[in-house]
Design a protein around this motif. Structure first.
Motif, mmCIF file in Angstrom:
data_model
loop_
_atom_site.group_PDB
_atom_site.id
_atom_site.type_symbol
_atom_site.label_atom_id
_atom_site.label_comp_id
_atom_site.label_asym_id
_atom_site.label_seq_id
_atom_site.Cartn_x
_atom_site.Cartn_y
_atom_site.Cartn_z
ATOM 1 N N GLU A 7 0.866 -1.191 0.000
ATOM 2 C CA GLU A 7 0.000 0.000 0.000
ATOM 3 C C GLU A 7 0.897 1.234 0.000
ATOM 4 O OE1 GLU A 7 -2.421 2.556 -0.233
ATOM 5 O OE2 GLU A 7 -3.717 0.902 0.439
ATOM 6 N N ASP A 8 0.699 2.139 -0.975
ATOM 7 C CA ASP A 8 1.576 3.308 -1.053
ATOM 8 C C ASP A 8 1.065 4.480 -0.212
ATOM 9 O OD1 ASP A 8 -0.586 3.548 -2.839
ATOM 10 O OD2 ASP A 8 0.455 5.118 -3.945
ATOM 11 N N ASP A 51 -2.915 -3.207 -2.617
ATOM 12 C CA ASP A 51 -3.571 -2.043 -3.194
ATOM 13 C C ASP A 51 -3.349 -2.076 -4.709
ATOM 14 O OD1 ASP A 51 -4.708 0.508 -3.481
ATOM 15 O OD2 ASP A 51 -2.757 1.484 -3.218
ATOM 16 N N GLY A 53 -3.725 0.821 -7.022
ATOM 17 C CA GLY A 53 -3.090 2.035 -7.526
ATOM 18 C C GLY A 53 -1.759 2.272 -6.830
HETATM 19 CA CA CA Z 1 -2.703 3.626 -3.769
#
Ligand code: CA
Length: 223
Positions: A7-8, A51, A53
């Protein structure tokens, strides 16, 4: 049980990590697919929350690449994208399940457990640390082939410690209800169970180390 969180968004990652640690997971966080790749290659991931994106390589591409490499770790997509197309593509890419943000944490935990069970129907309920084995389905604990007698709360604490092993079990996660969701219990009750467990585990070469501010970790004594 060891979970990888890919997850960014650091705020989302922090929330996920805290929730998973409370539920007894040892958590590793990766902000990029290449970091997640390294964690997978080290082989210490039992389940992954991915995630979609992400900067550089997106989550779908990561999952597809892992499956192409033969990685069978259960992976659950957690994303804001909620169109049917995304869902279908996600599952086709090799993900085991799909949950859209915003989500309820108990649902995430239940889906992760289900994904692990589907992947390892025979073995995912059997944990072993040192000479101890626990069957999470029947809640029986064995030392070798012998039944290992524990009070119900001691057994719950031991199950949480063994599930988190070699990571640390959060104190709040040590007593759980029937769905595996941490139940309210007084810190004192936890400490009493830990005290009793330490006495019972010492002859087996197992210790319960206190991790200040977090919880407890089961460790094998070095001889
Ligand atoms: Ca993201």
């Amino acid at each position: 049980m060891r979970a990888l969180v890919l997850e960014d968004d650091l705020q989302v990652a922090r929330g996920l990590t805290e929730g998973l640690v409370r539920a007894g997971y040892a958590v590793e966080h990766a902000s990029t697919a290449s970091e997640a790749d390294q964690a997978m290659q080290r082989g210490n991931v039992d389940v992954a929350v991915v995630d979609l994106g992400l900067p550089l390589e997106d989550g779908l591409s990561f999952i597809r690449r892992m499956r192409d490499q033969g990685v069978t770790v259960p992976m659950l997509i957690l994303t804001a994208r909620d169109t049917l197309d995304d869902c279908v593509v996600g599952l086709d890419s090799g993900a085991d399940d799909y949950l859209t943000k915003p989500f309820r944490f108990p649902e995430l935990l239940a889906r992760l457990r289900a994904a692990v069970r589907r992947k390892h129907p025979e073995t995912s309920f059997l944990l072993s640390v040192g000479p101890l084995r626990v069957n999470l389905r029947t809640h029986e604990v064995y030392q070798g082939e012998e039944f290992f007698a524990l009070r119900p709360r001691e057994r719950e604490v031991l199950e949480s410690l063994m599930t988190a092993w070699p990571g640390c079990a959060a104190k709040a996660a040590l007593f759980k209800d029937a769905d595996g969701v941490p139940a309210d219990s007084s810190p004192n009750a936890v400490e009493v169970s830990i005290f009793r467990l330490r006495q019972k585990l010492a002859p087996l070469g197992l210790t319960i180390r206190t991790v200040r501010g977090i919880g407890y970790r089961l460790e094998e004594q070095k001889t």
